[in-house]
Design an enzyme around this catalytic site. Sequence first.
Site, PDB file in Angstrom:
ATOM      1  N   GLN A   9       3.844  -1.569   3.202  1.00 43.50           N
ATOM      2  CA  GLN A   9       3.357  -0.507   4.079  1.00 43.50           C
ATOM      3  C   GLN A   9       1.879  -0.188   3.857  1.00 43.50           C
ATOM      4  O   GLN A   9       1.256   0.475   4.680  1.00 43.50           O
ATOM      5  CB  GLN A   9       4.180   0.774   3.871  1.00 43.50           C
ATOM      6  CG  GLN A   9       5.679   0.598   4.028  1.00 43.50           C
ATOM      7  CD  GLN A   9       6.106   0.238   5.429  1.00 43.50           C
ATOM      8  OE1 GLN A   9       5.526   0.710   6.404  1.00 43.50           O
ATOM      9  NE2 GLN A   9       7.113  -0.617   5.541  1.00 43.50           N
ATOM     10  N   SER A  67       1.385  -3.649  13.886  1.00 40.59           N
ATOM     11  CA  SER A  67       0.862  -2.548  14.696  1.00 40.59           C
ATOM     12  C   SER A  67       0.846  -2.879  16.177  1.00 40.59           C
ATOM     13  O   SER A  67       0.583  -4.023  16.572  1.00 40.59           O
ATOM     14  CB  SER A  67      -0.570  -2.216  14.252  1.00 40.59           C
ATOM     15  OG  SER A  67      -1.188  -1.325  15.162  1.00 40.59           O
ATOM     16  N   SER A  68       1.075  -1.852  16.981  1.00 44.70           N
ATOM     17  CA  SER A  68       0.992  -2.002  18.438  1.00 44.70           C
ATOM     18  C   SER A  68      -0.443  -2.301  18.887  1.00 44.70           C
ATOM     19  O   SER A  68      -0.653  -2.756  20.006  1.00 44.70           O
ATOM     20  CB  SER A  68       1.495  -0.743  19.140  1.00 44.70           C
ATOM     21  OG  SER A  68       0.723   0.382  18.766  1.00 44.70           O
ATOM     22  N   PHE A  96       2.256   8.197   4.226  1.00 41.43           N
ATOM     23  CA  PHE A  96       3.102   8.898   5.198  1.00 41.43           C
ATOM     24  C   PHE A  96       4.427   8.159   5.447  1.00 41.43           C
ATOM     25  O   PHE A  96       5.507   8.649   5.085  1.00 41.43           O
ATOM     26  CB  PHE A  96       2.289   9.093   6.485  1.00 41.43           C
ATOM     27  CG  PHE A  96       3.096   9.342   7.721  1.00 41.43           C
ATOM     28  CD1 PHE A  96       4.135  10.269   7.733  1.00 41.43           C
ATOM     29  CD2 PHE A  96       2.808   8.658   8.899  1.00 41.43           C
ATOM     30  CE1 PHE A  96       4.878  10.493   8.874  1.00 41.43           C
ATOM     31  CE2 PHE A  96       3.538   8.885  10.051  1.00 41.43           C
ATOM     32  CZ  PHE A  96       4.581   9.799  10.041  1.00 41.43           C
ATOM     33  N   ILE A  97       4.360   6.983   6.025  1.00 40.90           N
ATOM     34  CA  ILE A  97       5.596   6.236   6.308  1.00 40.90           C
ATOM     35  C   ILE A  97       6.231   5.774   5.003  1.00 40.90           C
ATOM     36  O   ILE A  97       7.444   5.875   4.812  1.00 40.90           O
ATOM     37  CB  ILE A  97       5.319   5.043   7.239  1.00 40.90           C
ATOM     38  CG1 ILE A  97       4.812   5.532   8.600  1.00 40.90           C
ATOM     39  CG2 ILE A  97       6.594   4.197   7.432  1.00 40.90           C
ATOM     40  CD1 ILE A  97       4.392   4.418   9.558  1.00 40.90           C
ATOM     41  N   ASP A 105      -4.139  -1.242  -6.788  1.00 40.58           N
ATOM     42  CA  ASP A 105      -4.729  -1.594  -5.497  1.00 40.58           C
ATOM     43  C   ASP A 105      -4.264  -2.976  -5.072  1.00 40.58           C
ATOM     44  O   ASP A 105      -4.326  -3.925  -5.858  1.00 40.58           O
ATOM     45  CB  ASP A 105      -6.254  -1.565  -5.627  1.00 40.58           C
ATOM     46  CG  ASP A 105      -6.957  -1.469  -4.290  1.00 40.58           C
ATOM     47  OD1 ASP A 105      -6.639  -2.274  -3.393  1.00 40.58           O
ATOM     48  OD2 ASP A 105      -7.835  -0.593  -4.142  1.00 40.58           O
ATOM     49  N   ILE A 106      -3.812  -3.104  -3.823  1.00 41.67           N
ATOM     50  CA  ILE A 106      -3.353  -4.405  -3.339  1.00 41.67           C
ATOM     51  C   ILE A 106      -4.503  -5.409  -3.228  1.00 41.67           C
ATOM     52  O   ILE A 106      -4.255  -6.609  -3.079  1.00 41.67           O
ATOM     53  CB  ILE A 106      -2.621  -4.300  -1.978  1.00 41.67           C
ATOM     54  CG1 ILE A 106      -3.521  -3.674  -0.904  1.00 41.67           C
ATOM     55  CG2 ILE A 106      -1.316  -3.539  -2.125  1.00 41.67           C
ATOM     56  CD1 ILE A 106      -2.944  -3.731   0.505  1.00 41.67           C
ATOM     57  N   TYR A 155      -9.522  -2.981  13.265  1.00 38.00           N
ATOM     58  CA  TYR A 155      -8.162  -2.707  12.782  1.00 38.00           C
ATOM     59  C   TYR A 155      -7.153  -3.618  13.478  1.00 38.00           C
ATOM     60  O   TYR A 155      -6.288  -4.214  12.835  1.00 38.00           O
ATOM     61  CB  TYR A 155      -7.814  -1.240  13.041  1.00 38.00           C
ATOM     62  CG  TYR A 155      -6.370  -0.893  12.717  1.00 38.00           C
ATOM     63  CD1 TYR A 155      -5.941  -0.830  11.392  1.00 38.00           C
ATOM     64  CD2 TYR A 155      -5.446  -0.662  13.734  1.00 38.00           C
ATOM     65  CE1 TYR A 155      -4.611  -0.527  11.087  1.00 38.00           C
ATOM     66  CE2 TYR A 155      -4.123  -0.365  13.432  1.00 38.00           C
ATOM     67  CZ  TYR A 155      -3.710  -0.302  12.113  1.00 38.00           C
ATOM     68  OH  TYR A 155      -2.399  -0.016  11.816  1.00 38.00           O
TER      69      TYR A 155
END
Length: 321
Positions: free
Chosen positions: A78, A122-123, A11-12, A58-59, A146
């Site tokens: 990302q 991430s928040s 997405f991003i 794949d990372i 997460y």
Amino acid sequence: MRILITGGAGFIGSNLTEHLVSLTEVEKVRVLDNLSTGSLKNLEALVKNSKFEFIEGDIRNYDTCLKACTGMDLVSHQAALGSVPRSINEPLTTNEVNITGTLNIFTAAKEIKIKRVVYAASSSTYGDHPGLPKVEDNIGKPLSPYAVTKYVNELYARVYADVYGMELIGLRYFNVFGPRQNPQGPYAAVIPLFIKAVLNNEPPVINGDGEHSRDFTFVGNAVDANVRALTVVNPEAVNQVYNIAFGERTTLNEVFESIKGVAGSDLAPLYGPERKGDVKHSLADISKAKNLLGYQPSTSVKEGLKTAFEWYREQHHFSYS
């Protein structure tokens, strides 16, 4: 500039890829993605562009990360396995992708002598810290696997900067939404689910009473923050983490009402139990990103919801019947 984007089919990542390819100062954009949550459909407009290259990989594989970093000047990392509920259901996989995968990218970038890595933070890192708005230096205890993984990314970035002299910048995203965010599957985010429900004329389920609030952030603002982080020359701006948000709080009820207004719908939502690991309220202080990166979010939540709704209406990702 030659830039590697991990997760660039997501997405991003795909929104960022499309923007970077359009810049005259960018010579090449290489995307590394395993297509587990991303889609080649998100990149179909770029396939014939001579600046664009795609590697399916794949990372979690270090050799793949080395190959992807080779010949690049900058990395935009990302790739991640998002979603608090997914991390609660799949903690091992979340750890492998978000921690081992990120460490692979950081280490490959070190070996190839990449100039700078900008990574998606991430928040969720704020955890149970009660203060609002959220300020970068004040975090609490993580509330989900997460959140743990995204905090560990920041810790590794700090250590790699100190030990290896690398340039790393973390962007703590606050509830990014917009075109190409997947409305399908058990871990879909709330805004695409609301839009899907309205398009299908089916009442959505809101977790809790709908008064949970978030600093919803249109994806174009996140793309702008990434470009600024990749290119900033002020040495004080490097090896920092930044809140990337709009800087206003919106409740889930308000989001749904806005979408209904755009759609001309009179649907009423259903209310269900709260989700495990969710924080009640979230709001970002974005002054640090404004001051050091020159970040200035240009698209409001209402404008972004209208753009997103119109994009989904034009797509055929899901049935409207």
